[in-house]
Design a protein around this motif. Structure first.
Motif, mmCIF file in Angstrom:
data_model
loop_
_atom_site.group_PDB
_atom_site.id
_atom_site.type_symbol
_atom_site.label_atom_id
_atom_site.label_comp_id
_atom_site.label_asym_id
_atom_site.label_seq_id
_atom_site.Cartn_x
_atom_site.Cartn_y
_atom_site.Cartn_z
ATOM 1 N N ASP A 39 -0.546 11.161 -3.676
ATOM 2 C CA ASP A 39 0.539 11.327 -2.708
ATOM 3 C C ASP A 39 1.062 12.749 -2.794
ATOM 4 O O ASP A 39 1.468 13.340 -1.797
ATOM 5 C CB ASP A 39 1.635 10.294 -2.964
ATOM 6 C CG ASP A 39 1.142 8.899 -2.646
ATOM 7 O OD1 ASP A 39 0.771 8.161 -3.577
ATOM 8 O OD2 ASP A 39 1.074 8.575 -1.446
ATOM 9 N N LYS A 42 -4.220 2.675 -7.694
ATOM 10 C CA LYS A 42 -3.186 1.894 -7.010
ATOM 11 C C LYS A 42 -3.531 0.409 -6.994
ATOM 12 O O LYS A 42 -2.660 -0.444 -7.168
ATOM 13 C CB LYS A 42 -2.978 2.417 -5.592
ATOM 14 C CG LYS A 42 -2.340 3.799 -5.566
ATOM 15 C CD LYS A 42 -2.125 4.296 -4.148
ATOM 16 C CE LYS A 42 -1.400 5.641 -4.180
ATOM 17 N NZ LYS A 42 -1.156 6.152 -2.821
ATOM 18 N N PHE A 91 3.132 2.393 -3.442
ATOM 19 C CA PHE A 91 2.623 3.148 -4.584
ATOM 20 C C PHE A 91 2.687 4.628 -4.264
ATOM 21 O O PHE A 91 2.015 5.082 -3.358
ATOM 22 C CB PHE A 91 1.176 2.781 -4.890
ATOM 23 C CG PHE A 91 1.014 1.364 -5.305
ATOM 24 C CD1 PHE A 91 0.600 0.419 -4.393
ATOM 25 C CD2 PHE A 91 1.307 0.972 -6.596
ATOM 26 C CE1 PHE A 91 0.468 -0.896 -4.768
ATOM 27 C CE2 PHE A 91 1.175 -0.338 -6.981
ATOM 28 C CZ PHE A 91 0.752 -1.280 -6.060
ATOM 29 N N ARG A 92 3.519 5.323 -5.009
ATOM 30 C CA ARG A 92 3.606 6.761 -4.762
ATOM 31 C C ARG A 92 3.189 7.427 -6.063
ATOM 32 O O ARG A 92 3.915 7.383 -7.066
ATOM 33 C CB ARG A 92 5.048 7.140 -4.407
ATOM 34 C CG ARG A 92 5.656 6.256 -3.318
ATOM 35 C CD ARG A 92 5.754 6.929 -1.981
ATOM 36 N NE ARG A 92 6.169 8.308 -2.069
ATOM 37 C CZ ARG A 92 5.642 9.280 -1.314
ATOM 38 N NH1 ARG A 92 4.672 9.008 -0.450
ATOM 39 N NH2 ARG A 92 6.090 10.510 -1.442
ATOM 40 N N VAL A 93 2.019 8.031 -6.037
ATOM 41 C CA VAL A 93 1.447 8.611 -7.254
ATOM 42 C C VAL A 93 1.538 10.130 -7.196
ATOM 43 O O VAL A 93 1.052 10.757 -6.248
ATOM 44 C CB VAL A 93 -0.027 8.181 -7.419
ATOM 45 C CG1 VAL A 93 -0.665 8.870 -8.621
ATOM 46 C CG2 VAL A 93 -0.122 6.671 -7.595
ATOM 47 N N TRP A 130 4.844 6.568 -9.954
ATOM 48 C CA TRP A 130 3.782 6.648 -10.968
ATOM 49 C C TRP A 130 3.365 8.100 -11.137
ATOM 50 O O TRP A 130 3.246 8.831 -10.159
ATOM 51 C CB TRP A 130 2.575 5.792 -10.561
ATOM 52 C CG TRP A 130 2.913 4.331 -10.488
ATOM 53 C CD1 TRP A 130 3.299 3.629 -9.390
ATOM 54 C CD2 TRP A 130 2.915 3.406 -11.584
ATOM 55 N NE1 TRP A 130 3.544 2.319 -9.716
ATOM 56 C CE2 TRP A 130 3.316 2.149 -11.058
ATOM 57 C CE3 TRP A 130 2.621 3.506 -12.947
ATOM 58 C CZ2 TRP A 130 3.434 1.006 -11.849
ATOM 59 C CZ3 TRP A 130 2.738 2.374 -13.741
ATOM 60 C CH2 TRP A 130 3.133 1.137 -13.185
ATOM 61 N N SER A 160 0.841 -1.203 0.000
ATOM 62 C CA SER A 160 0.000 0.000 0.000
ATOM 63 C C SER A 160 0.869 1.242 0.000
ATOM 64 O O SER A 160 0.577 2.219 -0.684
ATOM 65 C CB SER A 160 -0.916 0.015 1.225
ATOM 66 O OG SER A 160 -1.688 -1.149 1.268
ATOM 67 N N GLU A 162 -7.133 5.523 -5.194
ATOM 68 C CA GLU A 162 -7.060 4.201 -4.561
ATOM 69 C C GLU A 162 -7.285 3.095 -5.593
ATOM 70 O O GLU A 162 -6.611 2.067 -5.587
ATOM 71 C CB GLU A 162 -8.103 4.069 -3.445
ATOM 72 C CG GLU A 162 -7.823 4.903 -2.203
ATOM 73 C CD GLU A 162 -8.201 6.362 -2.351
ATOM 74 O OE1 GLU A 162 -8.779 6.726 -3.394
ATOM 75 O OE2 GLU A 162 -7.914 7.139 -1.412
#
Lengths: 365, 327
Positions: free
Chosen positions: B104, B164, B76-78, B148, B73, B161
């Motif tokens: 993020d 991800k 994932f750095r968006v 991302w 969880s 969410e």
């Protein structure tokens, strides 16, 4: 002599030619069949149209067909495979709700149809109330006229009909319009803290005209079994009469007369659950002008913006057909994966006990 | 005599028939082969040129351990890029107050400085130039912080969410370029209206090419302008990155260029008995064409409004953002 011979030859060739053509056709057909079997047909890449919806577990009849915690795997199962509906299913059995929808002959196809296609199937029992019977829809005929001034007559007769035919089939009796969207799961959560023997009814509480307040008609309201009994009885004994054509106000007055309490339907953090308008009208600050009647009618302090509406909202009103399906999609389908909702209300105590008991009794696997 | 001529006639007739059959079969075989190659190509062109990336199934997810899920969880750095112009100011406000809080990090790249809101000034009106500069800025500054990069217009509502979740098990070191993919002639491109997702590897490759005008020109079309999303696709193609259409496990698009309302209206007309089922994915990431008010309604409808008693055991956990009252 040679001429006849010539024609004979010609006809023979013609015949041969025709036979040749037949052979061509037969050969072609047989071969194409063979190929189609060998190669197999390309699968339709369209997503399969779903015949069964897992949310369609409840038939129109007396919940006999309710699939307890069972999923129909022909449905869009993969989206709902991670979904556990045990608690919702448990509440369905514990808090039986009969819904009746106020409609009319002109609106069966225009509006009531979309109610039937969306939330109505989650009622333990649903009835569509019209001025005339419609066996096909089906709709109950109340033998009134149509029109805004008939609303209270229809309401009185509808409740009488429900009382006479279905009193023992439900614990709570919900009235909604054909442009009301109701989230039955949330209504059951709200009502689970009360007993159907209490003389009480719930809805969006308004303050004018009636001391204890009355419930908005369009946002829908729900009577306990005891409240229904008293209401129907009141007309027999003339404690209440058809005093006005303003349905919700007149009903509210009658409720006060017969000592049925106007309940507080707000959630555990004080947010309203029954809504007299669509979400947009409540969520957008300034949408409803400050001079609008609504601001003076609400029993509790009215809120606009995100604080307007509970996460566990029960109803919205003035919902057109498109918005019916949109709400259905937003409530029962689209969700943010893995998201930990801020509002985590407790399960009703009695339900919690039951479920933990059920798990204790299960054999360890 | 008679019999002989009879059988002779029959023989010639049956041989004609057989000859016909043979010829028919050969014709059929030829046509089937040709047609299949043609159809095969056709299908390929319309469906399989885009390599369809599917969302993971539950079975795959259950193979991940508890600890791995928490790690995942957070892994994932968006970074969200929203390209705005002064005329978009009301949508900009809505987007700022709603879904971008779930990125993020989210930054607004505008054509010019706007008084009301903070933004990074691209100092150009041209969408393609804005896009290039934004991607360069984001890559230069954040290449080590995000894996991302999601680009959107302010008319789009996104559920990060679900993005991800979709990216679960996708390796960002691979060059991904995802969204609502369309074919235009020879070019597969991701439509900017549905949102564009690039992995860090794609960002790397793109940024390398930005300084090569022959590979990635600032002036795409010679006669008339080519839309910025197509220009992007050309550059990425030259960098060896292909557009891919993102779908859920049932084949439904998760990046949408239309609003929920529009989908519903279409379904009511075309599939009146399966309106909601036929509408959209449960795991949709984007919808487009929303008004500012509709953004607020979506925020409530997605992050708050739900049915009590329906519990989901998900492989990932996402907490609500700090200092926010509408989710």
């Amino acid at each position: 002599m040679s001429e006849i011979h010539f024609w004979e030859m010609a006809s023979k060739s013609w015949l041969n030619f025709l036979i040749f053509l037949c052979g061509l056709a037969v050969g072609f057909v047989l071969c194409s069949q063979l190929f189609s079997i060998l190669l197999g047909e390309q699968d339709d890449t369209q997503p399969k149209i779903l015949h069964n919806d897992p949310h369609d577990g409840h038939s129109d009849d007396n919940g006999e067909y309710h699939l307890k915690g069972q999923m129909d795997f022909n449905a869009d199962a993969s989206q709902h495979k991670d979904e556990n509906t045990d608690i919702a299913d448990n509440l369905y059995e514990k808090v039986k709700i009969l819904c009746w929808v106020m409609t009319g002959p002109q609106n069966l196809e225009k509006k009531a149809k979309h109610v039937k296609a969306t939330w109505a199937k989650r009622c333990n029992k649903v009835l569509f109330m019209s001025s005339e019977e419609d066996k096909a829809f089906p709709a109950v005929g109340l033998e009134t006229r149509e029109g805004r001034d008939q609303l209270y007559w229809k309401t009185i007769k509808a409740f009488q009909y429900v009382h006479d035919h279905y009193l023992e089939d439900a614990d709570w009796f919900m009235k909604a319009d054909d442009d009301t969207y109701v989230i039955l799961d949330n209504l059951r959560w709200l009502l689970s803290k009360h007993s159907p023997e209490e003389p009480i009814y719930f809805g969006r509480r308004f303050k004018p005209y009636v001391k204890q307040g009355y419930m908005s008609g369009g946002a829908g309201y729900v009577l306990s079994k005891e409240a229904l009994k008293r209401f129907v009885d009141a007309f027999k004994t003339e404690k209440c009469t058809h005093s006005s054509s303003i349905e919700d106000l007149a009903l509210g007055r009658c409720m006060e007369t017969i000592n049925v309490e106007a309940g507080d339907s707000r959630d555990t953090i004080g947010k309203e659950t029954f809504h007299p308008f669509v979400p947009e009208h409540h969520l957008i600050k300034g949408f409803l002008p400050k001079t609008f009647w609504y601001w003076n009618y609400n029993y509790y302090p009215p809120v606009e913006g995100p604080g307007c509406c509970s996460d566990l909202a029960v109803s919205f009103h003035y919902v057109d057909p498109t918005t019916m399906y949109e709400l259905e999609y937003l409530v029962y389908h689209l969700r943010p994966y893995g998201y930990l909702y801020r509002y985590q209300p407790a399960l009703p105590e009695n339900i919690r006990k039951e479920i933990s008991q059920a798990y204790k009794n299960e054999d360890p696997k | 005599m008679h019999f002989k001529s009879h059988s002779g006639k029959m023989l010639s007739e049956s041989s004609s028939f057989l000859k016909g059959m043979m010829l028919g079969s050969i014709f059929c075989a030829l046509i089937t082969m040709l047609g299949h190659i043609k159809i095969g190509n056709g299908n390929k062109m319309y469906h399989h040129e885009h390599h369809h990336l599917q969302a993971p199934n539950k079975e795959d997810i259950l193979k991940i351990s508890e600890k791995e899920r928490m790690e995942l969880s957070k892994s994932f750095r968006v970074y969200c890029i929203i390209l705005v112009k002064p005329k978009d100011v009301s949508l900009w406000a809505a987007v700022k107050e709603t879904w971008t809080k779930h990125c993020d990090k989210a930054e607004f790249f505008s054509s010019e400085k706007v008084k009301v809101f903070e933004s990074i000034n691209m100092e150009t009106d041209d969408m393609w130039l804005m896009m290039r500069k934004a991607y360069k800025y984001a890559f230069d500054k954040y290449r080590d912080h995000y894996n991302w990069f999601f680009l959107a217009r302010p008319s789009t509502f996104a559920i990060i969410e679900n993005l991800k979740y979709f990216l679960l098990r996708k390796d960002p070191s691979q060059p991904f370029y995802l969204g609502h993919a369309i074919k235009s002639g020879d070019l597969d491109y991701v439509n900017v209206e549905g949102g564009i997702v690039l992995s860090i590897e794609s960002m790397k490759r793109l940024n390398k090419l930005l300084s090569f005008p022959e590979k990635c020109s600032e002036q795409g079309g010679m006669i008339w302008k080519i839309s910025e999303d197509k220009q992007l696709a050309v550059c990425l193609k030259n960098a060896g990155v292909r557009a891919e259409n993102a779908e859920d496990s049932q084949g439904k698009d998760i990046f949408n260029t239309k609003s929920v309302g529009l989908f519903i209206k279409e379904a009511m007309a075309n599939k009146p008995n399966q309106v909601v089922e036929g509408c959209c994915s449960d795991m949709a990431v984007t919808f487009n064409g929303l008004t500012p008010n509709q953004m607020h309604v979506m925020m409530y409808g997605v992050y708050r409004l739900r049915a009590f008693g329906h519990i989901f055991t998900d492989a990932l956990v996402f907490l609500p953002p700090n200092v926010s009252d509408n989710d």
